[in-house]
Design a protein around this motif. Structure first.
Motif, mmCIF file in Angstrom:
data_model
loop_
_atom_site.group_PDB
_atom_site.id
_atom_site.type_symbol
_atom_site.label_atom_id
_atom_site.label_comp_id
_atom_site.label_asym_id
_atom_site.label_seq_id
_atom_site.Cartn_x
_atom_site.Cartn_y
_atom_site.Cartn_z
ATOM 1 N N ARG A 2 0.802 -1.222 0.000
ATOM 2 C CA ARG A 2 0.000 0.000 0.000
ATOM 3 C C ARG A 2 0.841 1.282 0.000
ATOM 4 O O ARG A 2 0.472 2.261 -0.609
ATOM 5 N N LYS A 24 -3.415 5.993 -11.144
ATOM 6 C CA LYS A 24 -3.893 4.634 -11.420
ATOM 7 C C LYS A 24 -4.242 3.859 -10.155
ATOM 8 O O LYS A 24 -5.077 2.960 -10.192
ATOM 9 N N TYR A 25 -3.584 4.211 -9.044
ATOM 10 C CA TYR A 25 -3.780 3.418 -7.820
ATOM 11 C C TYR A 25 -4.226 4.320 -6.660
ATOM 12 O O TYR A 25 -3.435 4.576 -5.735
ATOM 13 N N GLU A 27 -5.805 3.591 -4.220
ATOM 14 C CA GLU A 27 -5.737 2.847 -2.953
ATOM 15 C C GLU A 27 -4.326 2.826 -2.366
ATOM 16 O O GLU A 27 -4.129 2.430 -1.222
ATOM 17 N N TYR A 28 -3.315 3.235 -3.137
ATOM 18 C CA TYR A 28 -1.944 3.295 -2.623
ATOM 19 C C TYR A 28 -1.673 4.679 -2.040
ATOM 20 O O TYR A 28 -2.282 5.665 -2.438
ATOM 21 N N ASP A 234 5.754 0.083 -13.978
ATOM 22 C CA ASP A 234 4.522 -0.310 -13.263
ATOM 23 C C ASP A 234 4.280 -1.820 -13.443
ATOM 24 O O ASP A 234 3.995 -2.547 -12.481
ATOM 25 N N HIS A 238 4.642 -4.755 -10.498
ATOM 26 C CA HIS A 238 3.516 -5.583 -10.059
ATOM 27 C C HIS A 238 3.618 -7.042 -10.500
ATOM 28 O O HIS A 238 3.175 -7.926 -9.789
#
Ligand code: NAD
Ligand code: DAU
Length: 351
Positions: A2, A24-25, A27-28, A234, A238
């Protein structure tokens, strides 16, 4: 994961990566850590600086106790490490700065990650963003750099990046720290400091200044649009395999002199000048010491394993890039005058 620490996020590639990750994230939490050297410019990130998942920390990666505090304070569980001294010509003049930041700074970050994650490496990752220059120099017809090519750096810059890559692998082999490395070819695009070939030449053409071509201009570089590099990082971050290296490049080789003629053609057209107007600005000057002849990346592994491909054809990327520099003259003026260094003070109210 996170809390992702991106080092060097105020620089050229780092700012594109921070923008991609923040958008893009959601939630991070993206923690951009940067010393703001001459190459760091927070104005590169105006469009994301107020996002709730973005944090900026002004710090030097060589400051080990500060790196330890950052890991603790932000609960960092992933690192994408880009902070570096990145310009070959500067490394020829001041190699110590390159050993300090690129070698000692990387070691300081690795050790901070190891201590913070000791006993709980599962799900953690230290990703080092490196360069194709560690592989040395190819002959004009001498094949490609693959992930198995032996390291053979020639400039103080590439020697320092090679050394930092070795330290990253040593932490994997010795302590089991989860690491990944990518080695990319020359990037071009917006927000690049105008000491590097492409932005320097666009700016000089605009101001009718000479275009210093090192030697005969026969050296070959393999050019990739910076946003494609950020997408590759990226993807590798991941989905790449822990402990692995990935080469990133677009199979897009250009002799410097041919590339320069493309830049002149596109820039003249966009400025409304008749074709060939700025060709007279070309000056062949003394060659760079130890100038590597040719770089060419084989990125087949990245394509086959992770499905990455460049999104832009070169003509399209160059057109976009020249247009961006011509339309962002204020950004260029601020960078060339040093005005950009006030941005942090104005934005964050401190030095
Ligand atoms: P850049 O010079 O534009 O940015 C470097 C950033 O690192 C700047 O924001 C600077 O302030 C920061 N920094 C420098 N020293 C620091 C320190 N001691 N502590 C904290 N921050 C520090 O570089 P770039 O072109 O964006 O390159 C980024 C990374 O990608 C580098 O590691 C470089 O080796 C690698 N790379 C670059 C290219 C390219 O074509 N530009 C290609 C392949 C790999
Ligand atoms: O290959 C990846 C590397 O690409 C990165 O690791 C480096 O961080 C990045 O700076 C870049 O290194 P180069 O030395 O290849 O980039 P630069 O833009 O400085 O030069 C590109 C080519 O153009 C090189 O052959 C030298 C030549 N050149 C450069 C300048 C600045 C000139 O002929 N004239 C110039 O004024």
């Amino acid at each position: 994961m996170r809390n992702i620490l991106i080092t060097g996020g105020a620089g050229f590639i780092g700012s594109h990566l921070v923008r991609l990750m923040v958008n893009k994230y959601p939630e991070y939490r993206i923690i951009n850590l940067d010393k703001l050297t001459y190459a760091g410019n927070l104005a590169n990130l105006k469009d994301v600086e107020n996002k709730s998942n973005y944090v900026f920390v002004k710090a030097d990666i060589c400051d080990f106790s500060m790196m330890q505090s950052v890991f603790t304070e932000y609960g960092v569980d992933g690192v994408i490490h880009l902070a570096a001294e990145s310009h070959v010509d500067r490394s020829i003049k001041d190699p110590f700065a390159f050993a300090q930041t690129n070698v000692m700074g990387t070691l300081s970050l690795l050790q901070a990650a190891k201590l913070a994650w000791e006993g709980k490496f599962e799900g953690k990752l230290f990703y080092h963003v490196s360069t194709d220059e560690v592989y040395g120099s190819l002959q004009p017809d001498g094949g490609f750099f693959t992930e198995k090519t032996k390291y053979d750096p020639h400039s103080p810059y590439s020697a320092s990046k090679a050394s930092s890559d070795h330290f990253v692998r040593a932490y994997y082999d010795t302590y089991g720290l989860p690491v990944k490395i990518s080695n990319c070819s020359n990037n071009y695009g917006s927000f690049q400091f105008p000491e590097k070939l492409i932005p320097l030449f666009i700016n000089n053409i605009r101001h009718n200044k000479e275009l210093p071509v090192y030697g005969k201009g026969e050296n070959v570089r393999d050019w990739l649009f910076v946003e494609d590099h950020a997408r590759a990082i990226d993807l590798i971050f991941h989905r790449g395999k822990v402990g692995d290296t990935y080469n990133i490049g677009g199979f897009n080789e250009w002799k410097n002199i041919d590339l320069i003629k493309v830049i002149i053609r596109v820039t003249d057209r966009l400025l409304g000048n008749p074709e060939g107007t700025s060709l007279h600005l070309i000056r062949h000057v003394t060659d760079r010491a130890g100038h590597d002849v040719r770089y060419a990346i084989d990125s087949t592994k990245l394509k086959n394993e992770l499905g990455w491909e460049p999104s832009l054809q070169f003509e399209e990327g160059i057109e976009k890039t020249v247009k961006w520099y011509l339309e962002n003259q204020e950004w260029l003026n601020n960078v060339t005058s040093g005005e950009y260094q006030q941005y942090y003070e104005k934005m964050y109210g401190m030095k």
